[in-house]
Scaffold this motif. Sequence first.
Motif, mmCIF file in Angstrom:
data_model
loop_
_atom_site.group_PDB
_atom_site.id
_atom_site.type_symbol
_atom_site.label_atom_id
_atom_site.label_comp_id
_atom_site.label_asym_id
_atom_site.label_seq_id
_atom_site.Cartn_x
_atom_site.Cartn_y
_atom_site.Cartn_z
ATOM 1 N N GLY A 310 0.802 -1.215 0.000
ATOM 2 C CA GLY A 310 0.000 0.000 0.000
ATOM 3 C C GLY A 310 0.832 1.260 0.000
ATOM 4 O O GLY A 310 0.339 2.333 0.339
ATOM 5 N N ASP A 312 3.251 4.486 -1.392
ATOM 6 C CA ASP A 312 3.065 5.493 -2.440
ATOM 7 C C ASP A 312 3.669 5.038 -3.762
ATOM 8 O O ASP A 312 3.152 5.356 -4.838
ATOM 9 C CB ASP A 312 3.698 6.820 -2.005
ATOM 10 C CG ASP A 312 2.979 7.444 -0.818
ATOM 11 O OD1 ASP A 312 1.806 7.092 -0.602
ATOM 12 O OD2 ASP A 312 3.593 8.266 -0.116
ATOM 13 N N THR A 314 3.800 1.985 -4.884
ATOM 14 C CA THR A 314 2.857 1.044 -5.512
ATOM 15 C C THR A 314 1.696 1.786 -6.155
ATOM 16 O O THR A 314 1.268 1.453 -7.265
ATOM 17 C CB THR A 314 2.338 0.054 -4.464
ATOM 18 O OG1 THR A 314 3.442 -0.657 -3.893
ATOM 19 C CG2 THR A 314 1.380 -0.938 -5.097
ATOM 20 N N VAL A 315 1.179 2.802 -5.465
ATOM 21 C CA VAL A 315 0.084 3.599 -6.036
ATOM 22 C C VAL A 315 0.543 4.290 -7.323
ATOM 23 O O VAL A 315 -0.218 4.375 -8.295
ATOM 24 C CB VAL A 315 -0.411 4.627 -5.011
ATOM 25 C CG1 VAL A 315 -1.467 5.540 -5.626
ATOM 26 C CG2 VAL A 315 -0.981 3.918 -3.787
ATOM 27 N N LYS A 316 1.768 4.764 -7.334
ATOM 28 C CA LYS A 316 2.295 5.404 -8.536
ATOM 29 C C LYS A 316 2.375 4.418 -9.689
ATOM 30 O O LYS A 316 2.060 4.743 -10.842
ATOM 31 C CB LYS A 316 3.673 6.001 -8.246
ATOM 32 C CG LYS A 316 4.262 6.787 -9.401
ATOM 33 C CD LYS A 316 5.600 7.403 -9.018
ATOM 34 C CE LYS A 316 6.191 8.190 -10.192
ATOM 35 N NZ LYS A 316 7.502 8.792 -9.832
ATOM 36 N N ILE A 318 0.476 1.745 -10.050
ATOM 37 C CA ILE A 318 -0.907 1.487 -10.463
ATOM 38 C C ILE A 318 -1.412 2.617 -11.355
ATOM 39 O O ILE A 318 -2.070 2.380 -12.373
ATOM 40 C CB ILE A 318 -1.808 1.306 -9.229
ATOM 41 C CG1 ILE A 318 -1.420 0.036 -8.467
ATOM 42 C CG2 ILE A 318 -3.280 1.255 -9.635
ATOM 43 C CD1 ILE A 318 -2.156 -0.135 -7.156
ATOM 44 N N SER A 319 -1.115 3.849 -10.992
ATOM 45 C CA SER A 319 -1.532 4.993 -11.810
ATOM 46 C C SER A 319 -0.928 4.925 -13.204
ATOM 47 O O SER A 319 -1.595 5.245 -14.193
ATOM 48 C CB SER A 319 -1.122 6.294 -11.120
ATOM 49 O OG SER A 319 -1.733 6.419 -9.845
ATOM 50 N N ILE A 415 -7.287 3.393 -1.488
ATOM 51 C CA ILE A 415 -6.676 3.390 -2.824
ATOM 52 C C ILE A 415 -7.521 4.190 -3.807
ATOM 53 O O ILE A 415 -7.002 4.845 -4.714
ATOM 54 C CB ILE A 415 -6.457 1.938 -3.315
ATOM 55 C CG1 ILE A 415 -5.559 1.920 -4.553
ATOM 56 C CG2 ILE A 415 -7.759 1.254 -3.614
ATOM 57 C CD1 ILE A 415 -4.153 2.322 -4.287
ATOM 58 N N GLN A 418 -6.552 7.764 -3.253
ATOM 59 C CA GLN A 418 -5.210 8.045 -3.761
ATOM 60 C C GLN A 418 -5.190 8.127 -5.286
ATOM 61 O O GLN A 418 -4.394 8.872 -5.858
ATOM 62 C CB GLN A 418 -4.230 6.976 -3.273
ATOM 63 C CG GLN A 418 -3.934 7.074 -1.786
ATOM 64 C CD GLN A 418 -3.027 5.956 -1.308
ATOM 65 O OE1 GLN A 418 -3.365 4.776 -1.401
ATOM 66 N NE2 GLN A 418 -1.860 6.319 -0.802
ATOM 67 N N LEU A 419 -6.058 7.370 -5.933
ATOM 68 C CA LEU A 419 -6.153 7.427 -7.390
ATOM 69 C C LEU A 419 -7.022 8.590 -7.861
ATOM 70 O O LEU A 419 -7.198 8.773 -9.074
ATOM 71 C CB LEU A 419 -6.717 6.112 -7.940
ATOM 72 C CG LEU A 419 -5.826 4.876 -7.762
ATOM 73 C CD1 LEU A 419 -6.554 3.625 -8.242
ATOM 74 C CD2 LEU A 419 -4.508 5.032 -8.510
#
Length: 858
Positions: A310, A312, A314-316, A318-319, A415, A418-419
């Motif tokens: 979870g 940042d 990983t979120v980047k 995913i984006s 998430i 964050q997206l």
Amino acid sequence: MPRRYGRTRRPPPKNMGKIFLGGLPILLLTYLYYKYFSTPGEEDIGATFLGVEFVIWAILIAVDEPAIVIYFIPTFLGATVYAAVSNQDVDTRVQFIICISLAPAMILGFAFAAALYGVMAYFILGFAWSLVRHFLLQPIWNFPSIVYRLSGGTYVARWPRFRNKDKFSEVRLCERCKGVVGQSGLLSGTWAMFTRARERHLLCDRIEEMEDSGCSLCEALLSQRLADEEETGAATIVRSYGTMNTRYGERDLEAGGVQLKLEFAKNSLWSEAGPNLAVFLEAGGTEKYRGLQVSEGLLTAEQKIPKFTGSDATVKTISTWLKDCSLHKACRLPHDAPPFQPTRLIAVGTVDHPKLHIMNTKTDLFEIPDRKYIALSHCWGGNIACKLTTSRHRFMRHYITESTLPLNFRHAIAITRQLEIPYLWIDSLCILQDSPADWAAESPTMGQVFTHAYCVLAATASSDSTGGCFRHRSLSWVEQNIMTSAKKRCYVSNPPPLRALFYWRVEQSPLTNRAWAFQERLLARRVIHFCEDVVLFECNTLQASELHVNGVRYDSTPYMVRDGRLVNWIETIKSLTQTTGEGTNSQEGRAVRGIRGALDVLQRLGPVEKQRFGEKVEFWKRWYEIVSVYSKGQLTRQTDRLVALAGVAELVQQRGKVDYLAGLWDSELLALGLLWVVKGVEERQEMYCAPSWSWASVSGRIGFLPRGILDEISSEDKNVVFGTSVEKVEVWRNGKLVSEARSLVDNGTLTAHGPVARGSLVDKDCIRLTSASAKSGMLLRWLPDWKSNDTEKSTREVFVLHLVKAYLGDNEIRSYGLVLGSKEGAEPGTLERMGVWSTNSDMTLENVDWERQKVVLV
């Protein structure tokens, strides 16, 4: 405020300080040139020349002149003024002006020439150095490879770089692995500098001894199961979402003990990488795991992926996936897709303003400027404490206490924020859980919910709602240090193939074993899988992971789909060599393997009534490819067996323009579609789910009986002969005929006309048919749909219906049909399906009493 009149003040010059400092070198070089080089005149340059030049500099800066003027004009004017006040003759003064004025230009010219020669020398020397390094120094560095080649692959040179007492000081190794590593000349090096290129070491007696040891090497070796592509003796092939995977079986690992096999990995003499070692884990002389790499490199603490799924980073990632996927043509909604919005959505707010509440899209549309939303796919795993009910609906319309939600929901909300997506759909919060009417209205639309979602978040590793999406993971299968010296380290690296990651982390996950999650995953254009130790991504175009950020496209079949027509490779060559005048409007593309490709082909084939024979056969093969994967999932209520696939069926029905008949399709090849078979027969369903002729009426995984044979049959319909014709199929719900995929079913009949023979059950897989001879009968093997008791085997009379006969090469014939039996409590002459049979013969020519008659199946 009154306007102030008067002259506007001029702003100060821009970059005045930089311009002044930039001109000082010109001024200094001019003075040095005049001082030390031969120039006309005998007078000292003195303070007059410098003073005049400074004054001119100040004036030009004050009027904000360009830099090029500031650099050269002061020198010229300064030299002119000084020459004017000099006592020299005219010729001497002119020469003085020319020499002083050209000094900056000459100096800059010399500097440019020197820089140009320096760049040329750099490239020439750099090219020479690269040749020397590549063809001379690199082979010397790869001296172990030279020894390996000269010795015919028997010996290799290994420097004793890890021969010190502190080599395990920074490493988590068990005593067993320390002993093995310490004995290895390939790993630790040797003072003799030469060692064998292959080694075997006894690691332990049982592989269970390696589990939970906390050892870096044990973890890395055990994690090699991620990298397995095939395993001898376990060749049960299953199809996945766009890939071909192998289902693994169990194997005895005790015989001969567990051994560690090391081999020097031959590489090019001019390779930039150092020597590598391939490691294999063996049991009884048979390789079980493979693919581990042991390398030497600089000691660094940098991890390839973060330890928390979870984070940042990983979120980047995913984006980035979602942004790239938005450009995929296959991942967009069709231009003719009707607009759709779920009845309810969860407004998640933002990271800075995290307010939650339920929105009704039918009454609150004015509050939804952006209809983009995310959907959550998860396992319930029992009762969920916080869910939408009739009594709580009014309160949740205004506020939801986030802390009361299970972990799956909280992570999905995090998430989504964050997206920067405003809305989230979760089944237990968007459908009234205590209202049968709301469930009947919303459950058939769940397929469209996932189809129109911007992306789907899948809590793949969680077996219930409390498991959560995010994990703190162990990276043993990415990189583990096994030895360390002062400047070097020896580490194992095992980046698993992408297909293996999807097989072990997705296909074998709790969520994938849930039947409801099947269409959620298949219909979604984009899915983010939060697994135990990795985050995976899949869409209609490719699959990706944190270790394979750019992704890998799906395998494709050898034929093409063009304008709704299947084209094999021969027809493709002909179309390329002939001018058809069709222009460039024909859409052509390879069909993807797996069920994502199956759904794509079913949509691209177009209306069933316009399909050619080969395309109709392909239609049924692809449909049962989807049914086969779906039917292995588990359902809490077996009555949902058709409902949980309604979204997929509805999409196929819209494109195929054909009636949906409780899991089958009303086409002229319906007799072929009746040849489904149960793999892993279970007990008979107590509750009614569908008519007996539908695969939805039984439990267990469904397969298509003639699939392997039909793959060998050409597209000509003369190779397949139908002995039975289906005259009428009717499906009812609440006393009304239905033919839509969304409709539930409570009754149905199928009327067919074809050859029928009588028989009796001999055992669980054999039927004795009535023959022309009164004393004997023919034995026919069959596959039952459910487990039957001993009393039923010995007393029940059965009927055999001949459906299809297929002609193969070399005069080979194969026949298929159904096994029918009388249904208790039904009208006389009404039968139910009991199983399916097949045989390598022409049953119409055998010594069997066939009687052509009409049968009604319920």
